[in-house]
Design a protein around this motif. Structure first.
Motif, PDB file in Angstrom:
ATOM      1  N   THR A  44      33.274  41.236  39.493  1.00 56.40           N
ATOM      2  CA  THR A  44      33.899  40.086  40.178  1.00 56.40           C
ATOM      3  C   THR A  44      33.513  38.778  39.483  1.00 56.40           C
ATOM      4  O   THR A  44      34.345  37.878  39.326  1.00 56.40           O
ATOM      5  N   THR A  45      32.260  38.709  39.053  1.00 57.12           N
ATOM      6  CA  THR A  45      31.808  37.492  38.368  1.00 57.12           C
ATOM      7  C   THR A  45      32.615  37.271  37.089  1.00 57.12           C
ATOM      8  O   THR A  45      33.028  36.141  36.781  1.00 57.12           O
ATOM      9  N   LEU A  46      32.889  38.351  36.373  1.00 59.24           N
ATOM     10  CA  LEU A  46      33.670  38.221  35.139  1.00 59.24           C
ATOM     11  C   LEU A  46      35.087  37.722  35.464  1.00 59.24           C
ATOM     12  O   LEU A  46      35.617  36.837  34.780  1.00 59.24           O
ATOM     13  N   LEU A  47      35.669  38.276  36.539  1.00 60.86           N
ATOM     14  CA  LEU A  47      37.017  37.833  36.920  1.00 60.86           C
ATOM     15  C   LEU A  47      37.017  36.336  37.249  1.00 60.86           C
ATOM     16  O   LEU A  47      37.931  35.602  36.863  1.00 60.86           O
ATOM     17  N   ARG A  48      35.970  35.897  37.931  1.00 60.25           N
ATOM     18  CA  ARG A  48      35.886  34.481  38.305  1.00 60.25           C
ATOM     19  C   ARG A  48      35.630  33.604  37.087  1.00 60.25           C
ATOM     20  O   ARG A  48      36.067  32.451  37.045  1.00 60.25           O
ATOM     21  N   LEU A  49      34.930  34.157  36.122  1.00 60.40           N
ATOM     22  CA  LEU A  49      34.737  33.406  34.865  1.00 60.40           C
ATOM     23  C   LEU A  49      36.067  33.271  34.133  1.00 60.40           C
ATOM     24  O   LEU A  49      36.412  32.197  33.607  1.00 60.40           O
ATOM     25  N   LEU A  50      36.852  34.369  34.128  1.00 57.01           N
ATOM     26  CA  LEU A  50      38.151  34.345  33.430  1.00 57.01           C
ATOM     27  C   LEU A  50      39.141  33.416  34.132  1.00 57.01           C
ATOM     28  O   LEU A  50      40.026  32.845  33.505  1.00 57.01           O
ATOM     29  N   ALA A  51      38.973  33.299  35.457  1.00 56.18           N
ATOM     30  CA  ALA A  51      39.878  32.421  36.213  1.00 56.18           C
ATOM     31  C   ALA A  51      39.477  30.958  36.101  1.00 56.18           C
ATOM     32  O   ALA A  51      40.216  30.065  36.532  1.00 56.18           O
ATOM     33  N   GLY A  52      38.300  30.710  35.561  1.00 61.98           N
ATOM     34  CA  GLY A  52      37.846  29.324  35.458  1.00 61.98           C
ATOM     35  C   GLY A  52      37.228  28.825  36.750  1.00 61.98           C
ATOM     36  O   GLY A  52      36.986  27.623  36.907  1.00 61.98           O
ATOM     37  N   ILE A  53      36.991  29.743  37.673  1.00 60.91           N
ATOM     38  CA  ILE A  53      36.343  29.337  38.927  1.00 60.91           C
ATOM     39  C   ILE A  53      34.861  29.096  38.659  1.00 60.91           C
ATOM     40  O   ILE A  53      34.273  28.156  39.192  1.00 60.91           O
ATOM     41  N   LEU A  54      34.273  29.949  37.823  1.00 59.58           N
ATOM     42  CA  LEU A  54      32.882  29.787  37.408  1.00 59.58           C
ATOM     43  C   LEU A  54      32.855  29.422  35.935  1.00 59.58           C
ATOM     44  O   LEU A  54      33.818  29.698  35.195  1.00 59.58           O
ATOM     45  N   SER A  55      31.765  28.824  35.540  1.00 58.97           N
ATOM     46  CA  SER A  55      31.616  28.464  34.128  1.00 58.97           C
ATOM     47  C   SER A  55      30.262  28.976  33.646  1.00 58.97           C
ATOM     48  O   SER A  55      29.252  28.807  34.334  1.00 58.97           O
ATOM     49  N   PRO A  56      30.236  29.644  32.488  1.00 64.01           N
ATOM     50  CA  PRO A  56      28.972  30.233  32.027  1.00 64.01           C
ATOM     51  C   PRO A  56      27.979  29.166  31.562  1.00 64.01           C
ATOM     52  O   PRO A  56      28.381  28.078  31.145  1.00 64.01           O
ATOM     53  N   HIS A  58      25.982  29.727  29.047  1.00 65.96           N
ATOM     54  CA  HIS A  58      26.049  29.818  27.596  1.00 65.96           C
ATOM     55  C   HIS A  58      27.237  30.682  27.193  1.00 65.96           C
ATOM     56  O   HIS A  58      27.717  31.487  27.993  1.00 65.96           O
ATOM     57  N   GLY A  59      27.686  30.514  25.959  1.00 69.91           N
ATOM     58  CA  GLY A  59      28.717  31.380  25.409  1.00 69.91           C
ATOM     59  C   GLY A  59      30.105  30.778  25.502  1.00 69.91           C
ATOM     60  O   GLY A  59      30.292  29.686  26.051  1.00 69.91           O
ATOM     61  N   GLN A  60      31.060  31.517  24.949  1.00 75.38           N
ATOM     62  CA  GLN A  60      32.431  31.038  24.884  1.00 75.38           C
ATOM     63  C   GLN A  60      33.382  31.989  25.592  1.00 75.38           C
ATOM     64  O   GLN A  60      33.219  33.209  25.545  1.00 75.38           O
ATOM     65  N   ILE A  61      34.340  31.404  26.282  1.00 81.92           N
ATOM     66  CA  ILE A  61      35.429  32.184  26.888  1.00 81.92           C
ATOM     67  C   ILE A  61      36.727  31.525  26.449  1.00 81.92           C
ATOM     68  O   ILE A  61      37.000  30.377  26.822  1.00 81.92           O
ATOM     69  N   PHE A  62      37.465  32.227  25.602  1.00 79.57           N
ATOM     70  CA  PHE A  62      38.759  31.709  25.183  1.00 79.57           C
ATOM     71  C   PHE A  62      39.854  32.488  25.884  1.00 79.57           C
ATOM     72  O   PHE A  62      39.878  33.719  25.864  1.00 79.57           O
ATOM     73  N   VAL A  63      40.761  31.772  26.518  1.00 79.68           N
ATOM     74  CA  VAL A  63      41.963  32.379  27.087  1.00 79.68           C
ATOM     75  C   VAL A  63      43.125  31.730  26.354  1.00 79.68           C
ATOM     76  O   VAL A  63      43.371  30.523  26.510  1.00 79.68           O
ATOM     77  N   GLY A  64      43.803  32.527  25.553  1.00 80.81           N
ATOM     78  CA  GLY A  64      44.737  31.926  24.612  1.00 80.81           C
ATOM     79  C   GLY A  64      43.906  31.109  23.639  1.00 80.81           C
ATOM     80  O   GLY A  64      42.856  31.550  23.168  1.00 80.81           O
ATOM     81  N   ASP A  65      44.335  29.897  23.409  1.00 79.90           N
ATOM     82  CA  ASP A  65      43.546  29.061  22.502  1.00 79.90           C
ATOM     83  C   ASP A  65      42.688  28.062  23.282  1.00 79.90           C
ATOM     84  O   ASP A  65      42.180  27.095  22.735  1.00 79.90           O
TER      85      ASP A  65
END
Lengths: 222, 403
Positions: A44-56, A58-65
Motif C-alpha cells: 500500500t505504501t508503494l501505491l501511495r508513493l506512486l500516486a504522489g500521496i507520499l513522498s520518499p 530518499h531516492g527517485q520515483i519517475f512516472v513518465g518523465d
C-alpha cells in the motif's frame, strides 16, 4: 506511462517500526503489475508513493518523465488528478451520494477536471460496460459489495488516468466478484493503454497480470 | 462553488436529523434576541405614543393600587381588578373647574376567535380628546349605540347599521340578558389601543354592567326618557316595574324605558382622564389631598412618568434577558464547534478519500464550510420567517400584554 523507482527509502514519521526500501523497479507503460506479499510488507505504501500521496525521504520515483519527489504538494495533487486513478479495498464510496454522483466525484472536487456533456456520455458508456446502468440513481449504500467495487472502478476510470492503482480491490469480495472485478480492471486498463499496479493477496488473480512482484523478496520492509 | 454546494447539500440531506437539530438551534439563536428586541421596541413605542406624543394623556385618576395597572388600563384598556370608584369623583372634578374630566368605565368585552375587544364606556369628550376621526357612520348619538375601533370592526365583521352582542359576564350569569348594541360608526385606524375598542356611552356601559335596564314597548308609558347626552344625567327619574320583561336591545320604541336603580353618582367608573386647563391646574390637581390621602382610595398619576418607570423596568428585564441570550448564543456556538469537531472525526475517512482523489485541503474546508453556510442561511431565512409571523401578530401580542 512507464514508471521507474530507484533507491527509494521511505518511513512514516513517528513510526520507527516500518521502513520501505526499493533498490530498483521499472514498470513499462501499459503493463499490468501485481504486488503480492504479506500485510505490512509495504504494498500500500508503494501505491501511495506512486500516486504522489507520499513522498520518499530518499531516492527517485519517475512516472513518465516526471520526478514525483521533485514536485511540490499542489503539483503532486495536480498530477494525481490528471494522471492517476485509485481503487480502494473498502470502495470508499460516499454514502450520501448516489452512484452517478459517486462516479462523478473527482469532477465535483477538482476544478481541474471540467464536468461537461462529454464526461456524462463517457460515464454512461462506462456504466453500461460495468453493468451499472440501472443502478446510477441508487444510493451507494443500497449496492452489493461487487456493485460497490464496480462503482469504485468506474470512478477511477472516468477521468481516463494513465496510471491505475488498486489497493486490494478484491479483498472484500467473494471469488466470482473478485475475478470479475480483476478482469474489468485488466480489460479497461489495457483498453485505455493505462499502466495498472495492483496490490493483492490472491496469487491466482495475480497470475492474470503481465508481471508479479513479490514483496517477500523484492522490497525490504522492516 | 456550484459543485461544493451540491455536495454540501447532499450531505445535509443525508444527515437530516443532525442538520435539523443544528438548524433549529441556530434559528432560535437568531430569532429570539431579534424578536425580543423588536417587541420591546414596539412596547416602548406604543407606551410612549399614548403617554408622551400628540394627544398624550396628561393626568389619570383612578382607584388606589398599582400605578402600572391603572395607567395601562386608561391608556390601553387593559382589565383592572378591583379598580372601580364612584362617579361622584367625576362630578367633583367638573365642579372644581381645574380640568376637563373624561370618564372611562370598562367592564365588558366582546370576544371572537380568541380576540378580546374591550367595551369602553366614556363620553364624546374622549373622541375629541384623542382626535379620533370616523371612517364610516356617525358618533355616539343614542343609548345603545356603539362606535368601533378600526381593527375591532374588521375582526368582528360589522359596519354601521349592524349590531354586536357583548359576551355574558359568565356562564353562570342568567340574571340579565346581554344588551345588543347598534353599530353607529367605525373609527379610522390609529394604530393604538383605540383600534381594538368598542366605545359606548357611559350610561350604555352601566346598562351593560347591569346597573340599569329597560323594558319592552308595552311599558313605554311608564318609562323614563334618558338623555342621549351625558351632561344632564342627574335628571333621570328612577322607574321600576319588575313585572315587565327586560329589553334585549335599545330601540326608539323602548329607549324611554331604560333607567338606573339608585343614585347615578354612585355608579362605577374605572378611570378618569383629567385634562388640566394649565400647568398650574395640573400641579394643583396632583397635590389634591384626595389623591394624596391613602384613605380616600383614589390616586392621580402622570402617565408619562409611570410609563417611564415601566420602561425602566422592562429594559432592566430586557438587559437580563439579553445577557441570557449571550449565554445561549455562546452555548450554541460551543454546540456548533462540538458538531464540527465530531464531524471531523466521523468524516476522517471521507476526507482521506477525497484527498487521495486529488481534492485540495482548501476544497475540503469549503465543502464543510458550505454545509455550515447553507445551515446558517436557512436559519436566517427561518428566523426571518418567524419574525415575520411575530410581526403579523404583534398587535395581538401587544393587546395580550395590555397595550
Amino acid at each position: 506511462m512507464d514508471i521507474r523507482l530507484q533507491d527509494v527509502d521511505f518511513s512514516y514519521a513517528g513510526d520507527a517500526g516500518f521502513r520501505l526500501r526499493i533498490g530498483r523497479l521499472d514498470i513499462p507503460a501499459s503493463q499490468s503489475l501485481a504486488l503480492t506479499g504479506p500485510s505490512g510488507s509495504g504494498k500500500t505504501t508503494l501505491l501511495r508513493l506512486l500516486a504522489g500521496i507520499l513522498s520518499p525521504q530518499h531516492g527517485q520515483i519517475f512516472v513518465g518523465d516526471q520526478s514525483l519527489p521533485a514536485l511540490t504538494d499542489p503539483q503532486r495533487r495536480a498530477f494525481r488528478i490528471r494522471r492517476v486513478g485509485f481503487v480502494f479495498q473498502d470502495f470508499r464510496l460516499l454514502d450520501y451520494l448516489d452512484v452517478r454522483e459517486n462516479i462523478l466525484l473527482p469532477y465535483r472536487i477538482n476544478d481541474a477536471l471540467p464536468l461537461d456533456a462529454a464526461v456524462q456520455t463517457r460515464l454512461d458508456e462506462l456504466a453500461a460496460a460495468l453493468g451499472l446502468t440501472g443502478r446510477l440513481g441508487h444510493n451507494a449504500q443500497a449496492l452489493s459489495q461487487g456493485e460497490k467495487q464496480r462503482v469504485a472502478v468506474a470512478r477511477a476510470l472516468l477521468p481516463g488516468p494513465r496510471l491505475l492503482l488498486a489497493d486490494e480491490p478484491t479483498g472484500n469480495l467473494d471469488g466470482d466478484n473478485a475475478r470479475r472485478i480483476m478482469e474489468l480492471l485488466l480489460h479497461h486498463a489495457r483498453a485505455a493503454g493505462a499502466t495498472l499496479v495492483t496490490a493483492t493477496h490472491d496469487l491466482a488473480l495475480a497470475g492474470r497480470f503481465d508481471r508479479t512482484v513479490d514483496f517477500n523478496t523484492f522490497a525490504h520492509a522492516a | 462553488m456550484r459543485h461544493r454546494l451540491l455536495l454540501a447539500w447532499r450531505h445535509l440531506l443525508h444527515h437530516r436529523i443532525r442538520s435539523g437539530i443544528l438548524l433549529a438551534c441556530l434559528t432560535l439563536s437568531f430569532c429570539l434576541p431579534l424578536a425580543s428586541h423588536w417587541l420591546v421596541r414596539e412596547f416602548e413605542h406604543r407606551l410612549h405614543s399614548r403617554a408622551h406624543a400628540t394627544g398624550a394623556t396628561p393626568l389619570v385618576i383612578g382607584a388606589r393600587g398599582s400605578p402600572f395597572d391603572l395607567v395601562l388600563h386608561t391608556l390601553n384598556f387593559r382589565p383592572l381588578e378591583n379598580g372601580v370608584f364612584s362617579a361622584a369623583e367625576l362630578a367633583r372634578l367638573r365642579a372644581g373647574g381645574l380640568a376637563t374630566p373624561v370618564p372611562i368605565y370598562l367592564a365588558d368585552y366582546k370576544t371572537k376567535r380568541g380576540l378580546s375587544f374591550p367595551i369602553v364606556g366614556t363620553t364624546l369628550d374622549y373622541f375629541e380628546f384623542r382626535q379620533l376621526p370616523l371612517a364610516a357612520g356617525e358618533g355616539l348619538v343614542l343609548l345603545g349605540d356603539c362606535v368601533l375601533g378600526a381593527h375591532a370592526a374588521t375582526a368582528l365583521q360589522v359596519a354601521p347599521g349592524g349590531s354586536i352582542t357583548p359576551d355574558p359576564r359568565s356562564l353562570a350569569d342568567l340574571s340579565s340578558l346581554p344588551l345588543k348594541l347598534s353599530v353607529a360608526g367605525v373609527l379610522a385606524p390609529t394604530h393604538t389601543a383605540d383600534d381594538n375598542a368598542i366605545f359606548v356611552d357611559l350610561k350604555t356601559a352601566w346598562v351593560l354592567a347591569g346597573h340599569g335596564h329597560g323594558h319592552d314597548p308595552a311599558a313605554r308609558d311608564a318609562a323614563v326618557r334618558l338623555s342621549a347626552t351625558n351632561s344632564n344625567a342627574s335628571t333621570n327619574t328612577v322607574v321600576f316595574n319588575e313585572a315587565l320583561p327586560i329589553a334585549a336591545r335599545i330601540t326608539p320604541d323602548n329607549i324611554a324605558t331604560f333607567h338606573f336603580h339608585g343614585d347615578l353618582a354612585q355608579l362605577p367608573l374605572t378611570a378618569i382622564i383629567a385634562r388640566p386647563h394649565s400647568e398650574m391646574d395640573s400641579v394643583i390637581l396632583q397635590g389634591d389631598r384626595t389623591y394624596l390621602d391613602a384613605k380616600s382610595g383614589l390616586q392621580a398619576l402622570v402617565p408619562a412618568q409611570v410609563a417611564g418607570q415601566m420602561l425602566e423596568l422592562v429594559f432592566s428585564v430586557k438587559r437580563y434577558v439579553d445577557a441570557n441570550y449571550i449565554v445561549v448564543a455562546a452555548g450554541t456556538l460551543l454546540f456548533l464547534a462540538l458538531i464540527i469537531l465530531l464531524s471531523q472525526r466521523l468524516r476522517r475517512e471521507e476526507m482521506d478519500t477525497l484527498f487521495q482523489l486529488g481534492c485540495s485541503r482548501g476544497t475540503m474546508f469549503w465543502l464543510q464550510a458550505c454545509e455550515l453556510l447553507i445551515i446558517i442561511a436557512a436559519s436566517a431565512v427561518l428566523a426571518a420567517g418567524l419574525a415575520w409571523v411575530a410581526a403579523s401578530r404583534v398587535d395581538q401580542l401587544m393587546r395580550g400584554a395590555g397595550l
